[in-house]
Scaffold this active site. Structure first.
Site, PDB file in Angstrom:
ATOM      1  N   TYR A  88     -24.035  -0.361   5.307  1.00  0.00           N
ATOM      2  CA  TYR A  88     -23.407  -1.680   5.148  1.00  0.00           C
ATOM      3  C   TYR A  88     -23.385  -2.492   6.442  1.00  0.00           C
ATOM      4  O   TYR A  88     -23.049  -3.669   6.427  1.00  0.00           O
ATOM      5  CB  TYR A  88     -21.961  -1.532   4.654  1.00  0.00           C
ATOM      6  CG  TYR A  88     -21.846  -0.968   3.261  1.00  0.00           C
ATOM      7  CD1 TYR A  88     -22.221  -1.716   2.150  1.00  0.00           C
ATOM      8  CD2 TYR A  88     -21.362   0.323   3.052  1.00  0.00           C
ATOM      9  CE1 TYR A  88     -22.118  -1.198   0.864  1.00  0.00           C
ATOM     10  CE2 TYR A  88     -21.254   0.851   1.766  1.00  0.00           C
ATOM     11  CZ  TYR A  88     -21.630   0.086   0.683  1.00  0.00           C
ATOM     12  OH  TYR A  88     -21.527   0.594  -0.591  1.00  0.00           O
ATOM     13  N   HIS A 141     -21.415  -9.061   3.999  1.00  0.00           N
ATOM     14  CA  HIS A 141     -19.977  -8.818   3.834  1.00  0.00           C
ATOM     15  C   HIS A 141     -19.332  -8.313   5.128  1.00  0.00           C
ATOM     16  O   HIS A 141     -18.113  -8.338   5.263  1.00  0.00           O
ATOM     17  CB  HIS A 141     -19.775  -7.789   2.716  1.00  0.00           C
ATOM     18  CG  HIS A 141     -18.641  -8.098   1.781  1.00  0.00           C
ATOM     19  ND1 HIS A 141     -17.977  -9.309   1.738  1.00  0.00           N
ATOM     20  CD2 HIS A 141     -18.030  -7.325   0.836  1.00  0.00           C
ATOM     21  CE1 HIS A 141     -17.029  -9.264   0.805  1.00  0.00           C
ATOM     22  NE2 HIS A 141     -17.042  -8.076   0.252  1.00  0.00           N
ATOM     23  N   PHE A 165     -12.738   0.966   2.513  1.00  0.00           N
ATOM     24  CA  PHE A 165     -13.639  -0.009   1.908  1.00  0.00           C
ATOM     25  C   PHE A 165     -12.940  -1.362   1.897  1.00  0.00           C
ATOM     26  O   PHE A 165     -11.721  -1.454   2.056  1.00  0.00           O
ATOM     27  CB  PHE A 165     -14.116   0.454   0.529  1.00  0.00           C
ATOM     28  CG  PHE A 165     -15.283   1.396   0.646  1.00  0.00           C
ATOM     29  CD1 PHE A 165     -16.576   0.900   0.751  1.00  0.00           C
ATOM     30  CD2 PHE A 165     -15.079   2.759   0.721  1.00  0.00           C
ATOM     31  CE1 PHE A 165     -17.654   1.753   0.912  1.00  0.00           C
ATOM     32  CE2 PHE A 165     -16.151   3.628   0.879  1.00  0.00           C
ATOM     33  CZ  PHE A 165     -17.444   3.126   0.973  1.00  0.00           C
ATOM     34  N   ASN A 201     -11.948  -3.566  -0.194  1.00  0.00           N
ATOM     35  CA  ASN A 201     -10.817  -3.876  -1.075  1.00  0.00           C
ATOM     36  C   ASN A 201      -9.550  -3.114  -0.712  1.00  0.00           C
ATOM     37  O   ASN A 201      -8.518  -3.278  -1.355  1.00  0.00           O
ATOM     38  CB  ASN A 201     -11.188  -3.643  -2.544  1.00  0.00           C
ATOM     39  CG  ASN A 201     -11.579  -2.206  -2.826  1.00  0.00           C
ATOM     40  OD1 ASN A 201     -11.837  -1.434  -1.904  1.00  0.00           O
ATOM     41  ND2 ASN A 201     -11.618  -1.839  -4.088  1.00  0.00           N
ATOM     42  N   ASN A 253     -12.021  -9.876  -1.726  1.00  0.00           N
ATOM     43  CA  ASN A 253     -11.190  -8.688  -1.978  1.00  0.00           C
ATOM     44  C   ASN A 253     -10.489  -8.156  -0.737  1.00  0.00           C
ATOM     45  O   ASN A 253      -9.404  -7.589  -0.833  1.00  0.00           O
ATOM     46  CB  ASN A 253     -12.030  -7.578  -2.618  1.00  0.00           C
ATOM     47  CG  ASN A 253     -12.359  -7.895  -4.063  1.00  0.00           C
ATOM     48  OD1 ASN A 253     -11.607  -8.602  -4.736  1.00  0.00           O
ATOM     49  ND2 ASN A 253     -13.483  -7.399  -4.538  1.00  0.00           N
TER      50      ASN A 253
END
Length: 196
Positions: A18, A23, A69, A71, A117
């Protein structure tokens, strides 16, 4: 008038897969600030994230990249803020922003989560307090809401990535102005910047 920010949070998903996704743009600001100040971010399990501390204009500024993560970001922010007795209005959260094009950044105080989120969880874990600062880093929008999840978890094409990285660098410089001279002056600087 200077602005008292005691915690800068860069939102991200953990793991190398990631690291370069859109993001994770918020984390790039924290990483760049740590690099500029020659500080190594350390994994702190009790804060559920990578943390560091720098001095800016004689004041302590804590750095945090949650390793939960996205969220669950609020868990990390709440743990560190509680430990150091940092109020919501002394926190700035850097995050990716679909509603701004790549190469644009904006400072903002308060507001909703706009479907993000990470912000949603931070607001929830702060007892619904929305008064923290945000550094919104434009990543653009894929054009349809059904494409958003794949888009934010994808890597930007080289030209867009250059624009995002340029605004990350400018954000670090503008943050210095915010901490020294206050929000309006920092907004004047960052909001007139556009990476081409």
């Amino acid at each position: 008038m200077s602005q008292q920010i005691k915690l800068l949070v860069g939102l991200a998903n953990p793991g190398p897969e990631y690291a370069k996704t859109r993001h994770n743009a918020g984390a790039w600001v924290v990483e760049e600030l740590a690099r500029v100040h020659n500080v190594t971010l350390k994994n702190e399990p009790k804060f559920f994230g990578l943390t560091g501390r720098i001095m800016v204009h004689g004041e302590d500024l804590r750095l945090l990249i949650p390793t939960t993560f996205m969220n669950l970001s609020g868990k990390a922010v709440a743990a560190l803020a509680k430990f150091y007795q940092i109020k919501p209005e002394e926190i700035m959260v850097a995050h990716d922003e679909l509603d701004l094009p790549p190469g644009i950044g904006k400072f903002k105080k308060g507001g909703g989560h706009g479907g993000h989120n990470g912000l949603k969880d931070i607001i929830s874990k702060q007892g619904n307090n929305k008064e923290f600062y945000r550094l919104r880093l434009g990543i653009g929008h894929p054009g349809h809401k059904d494409k958003v999840a794949g888009y934010v978890l994808g890597k930007a094409p080289a030209k867009e990535q250059e624009c995002i990285e340029a605004v990350v660098d400018e954000s670090v410089r503008s943050l210095d102005i915010l901490l020294k001279d206050g929000l309006p002056k920092a907004q004047n600087r960052l909001h007139t910047f556009k990476a081409e």
